[in-house]
Design a protein around this motif. Sequence first.
Motif, PDB file in Angstrom:
ATOM      1  N   GLU A 114      -2.396   6.782  -5.969  1.00  0.00           N
ATOM      2  CA  GLU A 114      -1.634   7.822  -5.136  1.00  0.00           C
ATOM      3  C   GLU A 114      -1.555   7.830  -4.178  1.00  0.00           C
ATOM      4  O   GLU A 114      -0.027   8.113  -3.064  1.00  0.00           O
ATOM      5  N   VAL A 117       1.075   4.695  -3.140  1.00  0.00           N
ATOM      6  CA  VAL A 117       2.352   5.257  -3.332  1.00  0.00           C
ATOM      7  C   VAL A 117       3.066   6.595  -2.172  1.00  0.00           C
ATOM      8  O   VAL A 117       4.763   6.824  -1.974  1.00  0.00           O
ATOM      9  N   LEU A 118       2.507   6.977  -1.835  1.00  0.00           N
ATOM     10  CA  LEU A 118       2.539   8.543  -1.287  1.00  0.00           C
ATOM     11  C   LEU A 118       3.489   8.164   0.089  1.00  0.00           C
ATOM     12  O   LEU A 118       3.582   6.884   0.924  1.00  0.00           O
ATOM     13  N   GLY A 119       4.494   8.827   0.089  1.00  0.00           N
ATOM     14  CA  GLY A 119       5.904   8.615   1.214  1.00  0.00           C
ATOM     15  C   GLY A 119       7.045   7.403   0.466  1.00  0.00           C
ATOM     16  O   GLY A 119       7.902   7.565   0.897  1.00  0.00           O
ATOM     17  N   ALA A 120       6.752   6.829  -0.607  1.00  0.00           N
ATOM     18  CA  ALA A 120       7.657   5.704  -1.212  1.00  0.00           C
ATOM     19  C   ALA A 120       7.544   5.763  -2.534  1.00  0.00           C
ATOM     20  O   ALA A 120       7.250   4.592  -3.099  1.00  0.00           O
ATOM     21  N   GLU A 121       7.204   7.103  -3.148  1.00  0.00           N
ATOM     22  CA  GLU A 121       6.897   7.002  -4.474  1.00  0.00           C
ATOM     23  C   GLU A 121       7.983   6.973  -6.008  1.00  0.00           C
ATOM     24  O   GLU A 121       8.830   7.158  -5.599  1.00  0.00           O
ATOM     25  N   ARG A 123       9.543   6.502  -8.980  1.00  0.00           N
ATOM     26  CA  ARG A 123      10.238   7.961 -10.223  1.00  0.00           C
ATOM     27  C   ARG A 123      11.048   7.516 -11.110  1.00  0.00           C
ATOM     28  O   ARG A 123      11.345   6.722 -11.067  1.00  0.00           O
ATOM     29  N   LEU A 128       7.823  11.897 -10.965  1.00  0.00           N
ATOM     30  CA  LEU A 128       7.160  11.095 -10.309  1.00  0.00           C
ATOM     31  C   LEU A 128       5.824   9.775 -11.095  1.00  0.00           C
ATOM     32  O   LEU A 128       6.178  10.660 -12.557  1.00  0.00           O
TER      33      LEU A 128
END
Lengths: 524, 307
Positions: A114, A117-121, A123, A128
Amino acid sequence: MTLDAVSADLAAGAGAPAPAVRLRGISKSYRGVRANDAIDLDLRAGSVHGLLGENGAGKSTLVKILFGLIQPDAGTIEVAGTLRRWRSPRDALAAGIGMVQQHFSLIADFSVAENLVLGAEPRRHGLLDRRRAEREVQALADRYGFRLDASRRVGELAVGARQRVEILKALHRGASTLILDEPTAALAPQEVDELFGVVAELRAQGCTIVLITHKLAEIVAMCDDVTVLRDGAVVGERTIAAHEREPGSAARDALEAELAIAMVGRSLPDPPSRQHSAGVTVLELRGVADGHGLGPLDLVVRSGEIVGVAGVEGNGQTELIEAIVGVRRVRAGRIELDGTDVSRWSVRRRLAAGLAHIAEDRHAGAVALDMPLVDNCVLGSHDRPPFTRQRVRLVRREMTRFTREVIAHHQVRVPSLDATVGQLSGGNQQKLVVGREVSRAPRLLVAAQPTRGLDVGATAFVHGELAALRAAGCAVLLVSLDLTEVMALSDRIVVMRDGAIAGEARAEDTDVIQLGSWMTGAGG
Amino acid sequence: MADVFSINLVVSGIYLSMPLILAAFGGLLSERSGVINMALEGEMLFGAFSAVAFTWWLGSPWLGLLAALMTGALIGAIHAWLSVTLRANQIVAATAINLIASGLTAALIETVWGKPGVSPSVRKFGIVHIPLAGHLPFLGRIVERLTVLDWAGLLLAPIVWIVLFRTSFGLRLRSCGEGPEAAASVGVAVISVRYRAVILSGMLAAAGGAYLSLAQVGVFQRNITGGRGYLALAAMIFGKWRPVPVLGACLLFGLADAFQFRAQVAGVNLPHDLLLALPYLVALVALATFVGRASAPAAIGKHFIKD
Ligand SMILES: Nc1ncnc2c1ncn2[C@@H]1O[C@H](COP(=O)(O)OP(=O)(O)OP(=O)(O)O)[C@@H](O)[C@H]1O
Ligand SMILES: [Mg+2]
């Protein structure tokens, strides 16, 4: 080759490939302090570049400018031949420059994946895609040979593992030049080895690395090039040849000496000699246990003696210190200071009875970063004369006088007397704490990692201070993860494992191998 | 006494916990994004008032609910502006909102309906019948008496859980509450995320207020919330900022409230005021005994300065 000859060499750029990063004329001043003074620096692509320098020499300032955290007053940054200008670290990252700071920027409550990838997760169906995130992050970790579990919560990881997450985060975001500012300062020796394995692997895969550390041995072992800063200016740079890395070789000793002199501008004092005149018992622990991990444990420290506590991090050293200082409740046993049981006493009462404490983590345990130097400098004695009269009135004049004394005597570099502690460089914060505690002329000094983040000169100075306290009849308990430090200073060494004492010996009767086997519980 | 502990107790416990659930989940969203939400009480009051006022004007509880949600969004936006943009002390800002809510809604009763203290009755939400529900053992008696808002409330826990833990919006929202600087450094728009969380929070709290006035009693009366906003806040803390435990805490407080009502009706020999205070006492004891440390979002209440 001397430093000067190499500088001439580098300047000529004899046939070398274009540097990955080229800094020219970088300057930065803080209210009269020239933190960086027209610094030129070239980072060769795919090399490990060491930055050396005393506390406050300007190393962190320089790399923060390179990473876009602060703006230079003058100078240019060139990446792969193109002139660049950062408005924020995000610009620097976009150009492939990442940094692991002295204080981490991870979210403890998030998993490794997490955090990355925060900021460019990724999907899937609007949700998520955690499985893909974990898979990708794990793949990245494996590619660089990092020992990490992508699904673990960062808050549960040890310092060394957190650092690997930070490095991975920079790599994940596309960094190919990586700045490590004192990455080893908070690590246990095994973690240092693991980190250097990681650094070697990164270099093998083509990354360029900037490494800041105060340990000459680490620079010599890891770096291809090294640049020495003093008072904000470059005072030397050179490449390190393979034969100079040989442990124990004359070439290596010569190199280390050369670097030390370049850094400090003089040669270092000899390590303090030991003496054998331990006097009366000052601190005695009998069957002390906290009902969790600590104890039961017996320990004696006499006046005029330094007792070193060695051990792998997390084997109860912190808890032991807390129990002696009085912030951890003891469930069983007695803690005696000069023959009086103090195990129920408040911290304040113990301090008044002659205890001094250099805290393991200075930010958590020793200073208030946003408070002025003067206030920090009297913390712990603030409620006593001469700083307080009639039990309530603070005497600012005395406080200022004392602060001046500590700063002068311990060579703390400060921008001005009304600065806050947060404005000092890391090493100077530590010097202030050491100076403050030593100046109390304590009966017992508990020194936990007293030289963490200090340069070689300041380390030698602090070692001298501890030896002087011993000569003055103070009892010193030295807790350090640095085995070399423990062995160099202590009269007696105890090794902690699993919250208890695994072994004890006089310093001259033991060696690394025996201590090591006590530490790990192997054989011995 | 036997009557006090009956299936009806459970049914009314669920009813009474519903406004708490709506408001507590609102608080959860806001606090998980790093903004302390003490304003739940005020937002509930505003919601309860607009719900009744607009139902009375427009004749439909649906439009009343819609108006309540819009009022909640507006108050939430003001709250966000104070706490996020102006970086006011979040406790003080929220207390101001609560005080204004209490004074303004009380004054408006007289302005709108011409007499102080209480509004006329308005249409309540109808009960939603689920075919054959009555035949289900035990659950049937609960299910057949649920209103739309009850359903919304019960579905809220899983929905909020999914949003928080299974969407990228939720990940970003939580990152703003745990490490805003770290979040901003990777491009999360901390201010905008906090605005959205606080506005959503206002809407949910207002829905909780609308439940009180529109689904339970069908009138608005001054200070109808009577501290339920604070009780919701307590439930959120007792539930350690986690959706499922928060739901459990709300149900517990709701049950305590239901018990207190039934005990009064059954004539239990305890002072009236003590019984009234029962849910609050339960909350107090719960908070004092069970709350562990370090469960709050790490950056809660910390202002974020964009550079
Ligand atoms: N924000 C600031 N305000 C005022 N002075 C500062 C500030 N940051 C750094 N300085 C000063 O700039 C000088 C260089 O500091 P810097 O942190 O770069 O040193 P350093 O080489 O990293 O030292 P250390 O080894 O102790 O970490 C120091 O004298 C420090 O006091
Ligand atoms: Mg530094």
